[in-house]
Design a protein around this motif. Structure first.
Motif, PDB file in Angstrom:
ATOM      1  N   PRO A  83       4.872  10.554  -4.523  1.00 56.08           N
ATOM      2  CA  PRO A  83       3.594  10.764  -5.226  1.00 56.08           C
ATOM      3  C   PRO A  83       2.530   9.783  -4.757  1.00 56.08           C
ATOM      4  CG  PRO A  83       5.439  10.685  -6.763  1.00 56.08           C
ATOM      5  CD  PRO A  83       5.980  10.256  -5.445  1.00 56.08           C
ATOM      6  N   ALA A  84       1.317  10.271  -4.618  1.00 53.03           N
ATOM      7  CA  ALA A  84       0.215   9.421  -4.150  1.00 53.03           C
ATOM      8  C   ALA A  84      -0.190   8.445  -5.249  1.00 53.03           C
ATOM      9  CB  ALA A  84      -0.969  10.272  -3.740  1.00 53.03           C
ATOM     10  N   GLY A  85      -0.572   7.234  -4.851  1.00 58.11           N
ATOM     11  CA  GLY A  85      -1.025   6.227  -5.807  1.00 58.11           C
ATOM     12  C   GLY A  85      -1.466   4.987  -5.059  1.00 58.11           C
ATOM     13  N   PRO A  86      -2.386   4.191  -5.618  1.00 61.63           N
ATOM     14  CA  PRO A  86      -2.904   3.021  -4.897  1.00 61.63           C
ATOM     15  C   PRO A  86      -1.837   1.981  -4.583  1.00 61.63           C
ATOM     16  CG  PRO A  86      -3.653   3.058  -7.197  1.00 61.63           C
ATOM     17  CD  PRO A  86      -3.031   4.382  -6.922  1.00 61.63           C
ATOM     18  N   LEU A  87      -0.916   1.725  -5.534  1.00 64.23           N
ATOM     19  CA  LEU A  87       0.128   0.730  -5.287  1.00 64.23           C
ATOM     20  C   LEU A  87       1.062   1.196  -4.181  1.00 64.23           C
ATOM     21  CD1 LEU A  87       1.574  -1.889  -5.965  1.00 64.23           C
ATOM     22  CD2 LEU A  87       2.841  -0.664  -7.761  1.00 64.23           C
ATOM     23  N   LEU A  88       1.487   2.458  -4.242  1.00 65.26           N
ATOM     24  CA  LEU A  88       2.382   2.992  -3.220  1.00 65.26           C
ATOM     25  C   LEU A  88       1.699   3.005  -1.857  1.00 65.26           C
ATOM     26  CD1 LEU A  88       5.271   4.081  -3.181  1.00 65.26           C
ATOM     27  CD2 LEU A  88       4.317   6.386  -3.300  1.00 65.26           C
ATOM     28  N   LYS A  89       0.403   3.295  -1.851  1.00 65.39           N
ATOM     29  CA  LYS A  89      -0.347   3.301  -0.593  1.00 65.39           C
ATOM     30  C   LYS A  89      -0.381   1.907   0.028  1.00 65.39           C
ATOM     31  CE  LYS A  89      -2.863   5.780   2.251  1.00 65.39           C
ATOM     32  NZ  LYS A  89      -2.293   6.940   2.955  1.00 65.39           N
ATOM     33  N   LYS A  90      -0.538   0.893  -0.831  1.00 68.09           N
ATOM     34  CA  LYS A  90      -0.563  -0.484  -0.322  1.00 68.09           C
ATOM     35  C   LYS A  90       0.810  -0.892   0.203  1.00 68.09           C
ATOM     36  CE  LYS A  90      -3.340  -3.413  -2.092  1.00 68.09           C
ATOM     37  NZ  LYS A  90      -4.075  -4.391  -2.934  1.00 68.09           N
ATOM     38  N   ILE A  91       1.879  -0.498  -0.514  1.00 71.47           N
ATOM     39  CA  ILE A  91       3.234  -0.806  -0.052  1.00 71.47           C
ATOM     40  C   ILE A  91       3.499  -0.142   1.300  1.00 71.47           C
ATOM     41  CG2 ILE A  91       5.690  -0.461  -0.527  1.00 71.47           C
ATOM     42  CD1 ILE A  91       5.013  -0.730  -3.509  1.00 71.47           C
ATOM     43  N   GLU A  92       3.093   1.124   1.426  1.00 72.64           N
ATOM     44  CA  GLU A  92       3.252   1.828   2.706  1.00 72.64           C
ATOM     45  C   GLU A  92       2.507   1.099   3.818  1.00 72.64           C
ATOM     46  OE1 GLU A  92       2.217   6.134   4.832  1.00 72.64           O
ATOM     47  OE2 GLU A  92       1.555   5.721   2.785  1.00 72.64           O
ATOM     48  N   HIS A  93       1.304   0.627   3.509  1.00 71.44           N
ATOM     49  CA  HIS A  93       0.499  -0.093   4.495  1.00 71.44           C
ATOM     50  C   HIS A  93       1.209  -1.358   4.956  1.00 71.44           C
ATOM     51  CE1 HIS A  93      -2.991  -1.580   6.583  1.00 71.44           C
ATOM     52  NE2 HIS A  93      -3.153  -2.590   5.740  1.00 71.44           N
ATOM     53  N   TRP A  94       1.753  -2.122   4.001  1.00 73.21           N
ATOM     54  CA  TRP A  94       2.431  -3.376   4.350  1.00 73.21           C
ATOM     55  C   TRP A  94       3.715  -3.126   5.130  1.00 73.21           C
ATOM     56  CZ3 TRP A  94       1.837  -5.914  -1.173  1.00 73.21           C
ATOM     57  CH2 TRP A  94       0.512  -6.339  -1.317  1.00 73.21           C
ATOM     58  N   VAL A  95       4.486  -2.122   4.714  1.00 70.65           N
ATOM     59  CA  VAL A  95       5.726  -1.807   5.431  1.00 70.65           C
ATOM     60  C   VAL A  95       5.412  -1.364   6.861  1.00 70.65           C
ATOM     61  CG1 VAL A  95       7.660  -0.197   5.545  1.00 70.65           C
ATOM     62  CG2 VAL A  95       7.038  -1.228   3.356  1.00 70.65           C
TER      63      VAL A  95
END
Length: 339
Positions: free
Chosen positions: A189-201
């Protein structure tokens, strides 16, 4: 940076200061002033160990980060000089400024000096933190002994196993993991926190992928040596001050104290650091007063050494390039948080 943003940042720092104040009170609540006055160098020759291993530890940190960063056509000497200056400046800033401003400066303020993008710098910072935390957790699990309850030891062992497997996969299979990881996050699911985690990974995978397996394993070896030097700083300081503790005390202290930086507090982890050192040493033969005073003394040394060296490097560079812009104005231009 707007006045509203400044107010929000100030409010963010207050809880950390209160946490530090509580930890300091809890650590030194039964320690009398005479205990601090009694601090003496019982074996002065160990000063050389403290100085030498401090120099070795932070020189190796500079070498490690310079290997993570792309050269971009610079000579090896110039590349190391720029990376060492930026790293030591950021470490000094982290010790005196809130909200990890030093890391944000490293990523944004010095991107032009390093000749690369903030995203690439951020990828190396993430990898650097992952390596450090893994080695510290390994050291902590190996030395924690009687301090940990069975449940805490189980959690620590599970954390070590998960981090070891994750780090090994990251170091060895970074390139092949990038596409599967992107597909995995695309299904979530899309979300700002998940998007940031994806970016860092993604950034961490990109950093290790650029280095290759051999380069990544070399970084892990360097990290082990860096934290061995840190442990020798503590061991040398214990010998210098003549504390009667066993051989494990220094290694538990350095791991526990540096993991205490994960607790939100004031810059430099003032308070949690001292309590972690005190707890470690008391469980390995030191008296409560000796352990508390040593915790303060070693923390003062580490803060002064790193902040002093980084500050001198920072000011020398500003003078050399004739930069007269006030530092506070430069900080105001920075983003309010990591990307």
């Amino acid at each position: 940076m707007s006045a509203a943003a400044n107010s929000r940042n100030l409010l963010k720092t207050i809880p950390g200061l209160l946490i530090s104040a509580f930890f300091l009170w809890y650590t030194f609540r039964n320690i009398h002033l005479d205990e601090f006055r009694a601090l003496r160098a019982a074996h002065p020759a160990w000063i050389l160990g403290v100085l030498g291993f401090t120099l070795g530890s932070y020189t190796l940190r500079c070498v490690r980060w310079s290997q993570m960063m792309p050269h971009n056509g610079r000579s090896l000497r110039d590349h190391f000089a720029v990376c060492a200056r930026v790293l030591m400046t950021s470490l000094a800033a982290n010790n005196i400024l809130p909200l990890r401003i030093g890391d944000i400066m490293r990523i944004f303020t010095y991107a032009d000096d390093l000749g690369t993008s903030p995203s690439i710098i951020l990828s190396t910072v993430i990898l650097e933190k992952l390596l450090d935390i893994f080695v510290l957790v390994l050291m902590f699990v190996a030395t924690v002994g009687n301090i940990a309850t069975p449940h805490l030891r189980l959690i620590a062992n599970i954390s070590l196993a998960v981090s070891a497997i994750g780090l090994l996969i990251l170091l060895v299979g970074a390139r092949s993991l990038q596409s599967p990881v992107q597909r995995l996050f695309a299904r979530l699911p899309a979300g700002p926190l998940l998007k940031k985690i994806e970016h860092w990974v993604t950034l961490a995978l990109d950093a290790t992928g650029r280095l290759g397996v051999t380069g990544s394993l070399l970084l892990l070896l360097q990290t082990v040596i860096i934290w061995t030097c840190e442990g020798m700083i503590f061991l040398s300081a214990l010998r210098l001050l003549g504390l009667s503790v066993d051989d494990i005390a220094a290694w538990l202290s350095v791991s526990f104290a540096n993991l205490s930086y994960l607790i939100p507090s004031s810059p430099g982890a003032i308070g949690p650091f001292e309590l972690a050192v005190k707890t470690s040493l008391v469980n390995h033969g030191a008296t409560i007063s000796q352990a508390a005073v040593f915790g303060l003394a070693i923390h003062v040394w580490m803060l002064l050494a790193v902040t002093g060296a980084g500050g001198i490097i920072f000011l020398t560079h500003r003078i050399r390039i004739h930069n007269h812009k006030p530092l506070l104005e430069e900080i105001e231009d920075l983003p309010v948080e990591m990307p």
